[in-house]
Design a protein around this motif. Structure first.
Motif, mmCIF file in Angstrom:
data_model
loop_
_atom_site.group_PDB
_atom_site.id
_atom_site.type_symbol
_atom_site.label_atom_id
_atom_site.label_comp_id
_atom_site.label_asym_id
_atom_site.label_seq_id
_atom_site.Cartn_x
_atom_site.Cartn_y
_atom_site.Cartn_z
ATOM 1 N N GLY A 43 -23.302 15.147 -6.681
ATOM 2 C CA GLY A 43 -23.985 14.455 -7.768
ATOM 3 C C GLY A 43 -23.628 12.995 -7.854
ATOM 4 N N PHE A 44 -22.589 12.583 -7.094
ATOM 5 C CA PHE A 44 -22.178 11.177 -7.127
ATOM 6 C C PHE A 44 -22.079 10.662 -5.709
ATOM 7 N N ARG A 45 -22.359 9.341 -5.562
ATOM 8 C CA ARG A 45 -22.129 8.755 -4.245
ATOM 9 C C ARG A 45 -20.616 8.663 -4.053
ATOM 10 N N LYS A 48 -18.105 6.520 -6.214
ATOM 11 C CA LYS A 48 -18.804 5.949 -7.372
ATOM 12 C C LYS A 48 -18.671 6.843 -8.609
ATOM 13 N N PRO A 50 -17.582 7.884 -12.058
ATOM 14 C CA PRO A 50 -17.072 7.099 -13.186
ATOM 15 C C PRO A 50 -15.662 7.556 -13.572
ATOM 16 N N VAL A 53 -15.179 10.660 -15.732
ATOM 17 C CA VAL A 53 -15.365 11.961 -15.092
ATOM 18 C C VAL A 53 -14.136 12.321 -14.271
ATOM 19 N N ALA A 56 -11.431 13.437 -16.608
ATOM 20 C CA ALA A 56 -11.672 14.760 -17.174
ATOM 21 C C ALA A 56 -11.346 15.844 -16.150
ATOM 22 N N ARG A 57 -11.634 15.537 -14.893
ATOM 23 C CA ARG A 57 -11.475 16.550 -13.879
ATOM 24 C C ARG A 57 -10.050 16.644 -13.333
ATOM 25 N N THR B 27 -24.260 14.328 -12.783
ATOM 26 C CA THR B 27 -24.581 13.412 -11.692
ATOM 27 C C THR B 27 -24.320 12.000 -12.181
ATOM 28 N N GLU B 28 -24.413 11.072 -11.257
ATOM 29 C CA GLU B 28 -24.195 9.683 -11.637
ATOM 30 C C GLU B 28 -25.159 9.254 -12.734
#
Lengths: 446, 109
Positions: A43-45, A48, A50, A53, A56-57, B27-28
């Motif tokens: 879901g993320f490049r 990249k 944030p 996130v 949190a993880r 997702t982003e």
């Protein structure tokens, strides 16, 4: 970082350390940032994700690492700032480590004691020396002859006498309660077995009863297995062996001549005697060195009166005690310890543990202050000796040592000890004394 | 449609609510929308906007201002030379009233 020294006692030191929450948070954020820079999440490049996130993880896991890291670092700093030399791994007890609050923990450690150097010159020791004489060599050769004894058929027809070797078949059966015989038991049957008449190694009374049998004769003999026999189902039971004597041989001791010497891999008798003398001399020297060393250690431990870190004694003691306790349960204590109760035993072994630690500390301190080191050559030598004990696997042994630095330390320790002992022996007053070989070996066996 | 009639205040059973909201979308893009009080969910394909609104309000104890939905068409994929199609799914972007948030990390009770 805030450090409060708590009251000290003996070699023990205690500190209360507080690491501010801000420094913890800073450290954690730095870690998270570094983590996030390369993190791949669906879901993320890549890279990249944030920060929110990431936090949190992975916040919890990182917080745990950071906690450990900060505690270790703070502890190191406390120790190095004060120039302390801890004896063991410091004990750490977390007082408060909740999220967002200051980290607070208690640090308990035990210092290595100041070790005063004993006056080596004042140590007087006696080195007992012995040289092997004719009698010792003869004795040694006699045992060699016994070991290399061959057998020879007896030509005349005569009954077996003590010391003869009787070749016979036998079949053993246990005796039932009513006197009848059971089936042959496992391992109780053999054929063409050479047995020394009157020799040891069998059931008591077995070989003695072979006396007087002639080849071709058959005989039933009754024996009782001893109570402590290794096969439990046979122990303590009566049995009958049916013996068939086949041939009678006598034991022939080889003469000490050049041929005998050649069987042992030397030129002639003179060389053999020289070789034996040499071996015995080496054995005596090792014994005499062992005795001097023991005397030296005794003398050193008498002179060393520093306090020993309790934690180290505890660790050593619990190691010894584990073994003693196992022996205690199995019921095979040394005769010396048999009549003592547990408390006395504990006290005894505690004293032994303390002596060991004290000597260990003292020896390493002597080595340190006098710059005694184990060279790489010596280590390599020891490694080779160790490897040669496993013929055919030398390569693997060397490989093992290369991959396991701890194992090499295990080799280093005895070499270091020997070198320190040598060093002190140089300084101490050692009187030589010639003794008979008998006295040397007798005393060592104690 | 009966749901359309009950546009203001649909009645949903608790079971249906859990069926409607499938999972959060992480997702982003979805994370970026968080800044504007928008939360993204994967929802049941047959869920309606009023249903989603009611479910989110009830399950997360927040006030929903608006719901936008989009049906994400499944990709056509080949497997061993044969054509296959991934399932379609519905995505719902829920705008909360100003100042309200949903902590997606704690999960549903």
């Amino acid at each position: 970082m805030q450090v409060t020294e708590l009251p000290a006692e003996g070699l023990k030191r205690a500190f209360q350390v507080v690491v501010p929450a801000a420094s913890l948070a800073e450290r954690r954020d730095a870690r998270l940032k570094k983590l996030g820079a390369e993190l791949r999440l669906p879901g993320f490049r890549p890279g990249k994700v944030p920060p929110a996130v990431v936090k949190a993880r992975y916040g919890q896991a990182v917080a745990g690492e950071v906690l450990e890291e900060s505690v270790n670092e703070a502890t190191r700093q406390v120790i190095s700032d004060r120039g302390l030399r801890p004896a063991l791994q410091p004990k750490i007890e977390l007082v408060n480590y909740s999220e967002g609050a200051d980290l607070e923990y208690k640090l308990d450690l035990e210092l290595l004691p100041e070790i005063p150097m004993p006056e080596f010159a004042g140590i007087t020791l006696e080195r007992e020396k012995a040289a092997p004489g004719e009698a010792e060599v003869d004795e040694f050769l006699a045992t060699m002859r016994e070991r290399l004894a061959g057998t020879e058929d007896v030509a005349e027809a005569r009954p077996a006498a003590k010391g003869d070797v009787l070749v016979c078949d036998f079949e053993g059966r246990l005796k039932n309660e009513d006197g009848s015989l059971a089936e042959p038991f496992q391992g109780g049957t053999a054929s063409d077995m050479p047995i020394e008449v009157g020799g040891t190694g069998f059931i008591p009374g077995f070989t003695e009863q072979l006396e007087g049998m002639s080849p071709g004769e058959k005989k039933d003999i009754e024996v009782a297995f001893p109570e402590g026999y290794q096969a439990a189902e046979l122990a303590g039971k009566p049995a009958v062996f049916a013996i068939t004597a086949k041939a009678l041989k006598t034991k022939v001791l080889p003469e000490v001549n050049d041929e005998f010497a050649k069987r042992l891999g030397v030129e002639d008798v003179a060389a053999l005697r020289a070789r034996v003398t040499e071996n015995l001399q080496r054995e005596y020297d090792a014994l005499s060195r062992m005795k001097v060393k023991r005397a030296l250690l005794d003398a050193l431990s008498e002179r060393a009166s520093f306090t020993v870190p309790e934690g180290m004694v505890d660790a050593e003691f619990s190691q010894i005690w584990q073994r003693v306790e196992a022996d205690l349960k199995a019921g095979n204590l040394d005769d010396e310890d048999k009549d003592k109760d547990e408390a006395t035993l504990k006290a005894d072994y505690r004293a032994i543990a303390e002596r060991r630690i004290r000597l260990g500390l003292l020896l390493s301190e002597i080595g340190r202050t006098n710059n005694i080191q184990v060279s790489n050559d010596e280590l390599a030598n020891a490694m080779r000796t160790e490897a040669s004990r496993y013929p055919g696997q030398e390569k693997q042994v060397i490989e093992f040592f290369r991959n396991n630095p701890q194992a090499v330390d295990g080799l280093r320790a005895p070499i270091f000890e020997e070198k320190v002992v040598d060093f002190v022996l140089e300084l101490a007053q050692v009187n030589e004394k010639q003794v008979a070989p008998k006295d040397l070996t007798a005393a060592a066996a104690e | 449609m009966s749901e359309a009639v009950a546009k203001t205040g649909v009645q949903l059973s608790a079971e249906r609510m859990y069926q409607v909201i499938v999972s959060p979308v992480v997702t982003e893009k979805a994370t970026r929308l968080n800044e504007f009080s928008q939360v993204t969910f994967r929802v049941a394909l047959d869920a309606t906007k009023p249903e989603i609104k009611a479910a989110v309000e009830k399950l997360f104890s927040v006030k929903v201002e608006a719901v936008n939905t989009v049906v994400m068409k499944g990709k056509t994929k080949r497997f061993r030379g044969r054509e296959g199609r991934r399932s379609d799914w519905k995505k719902a972007v829920v705008r909360l009233q100003a100042g309200q948030t949903i902590d997606l990390t704690t999960g549903l009770a």
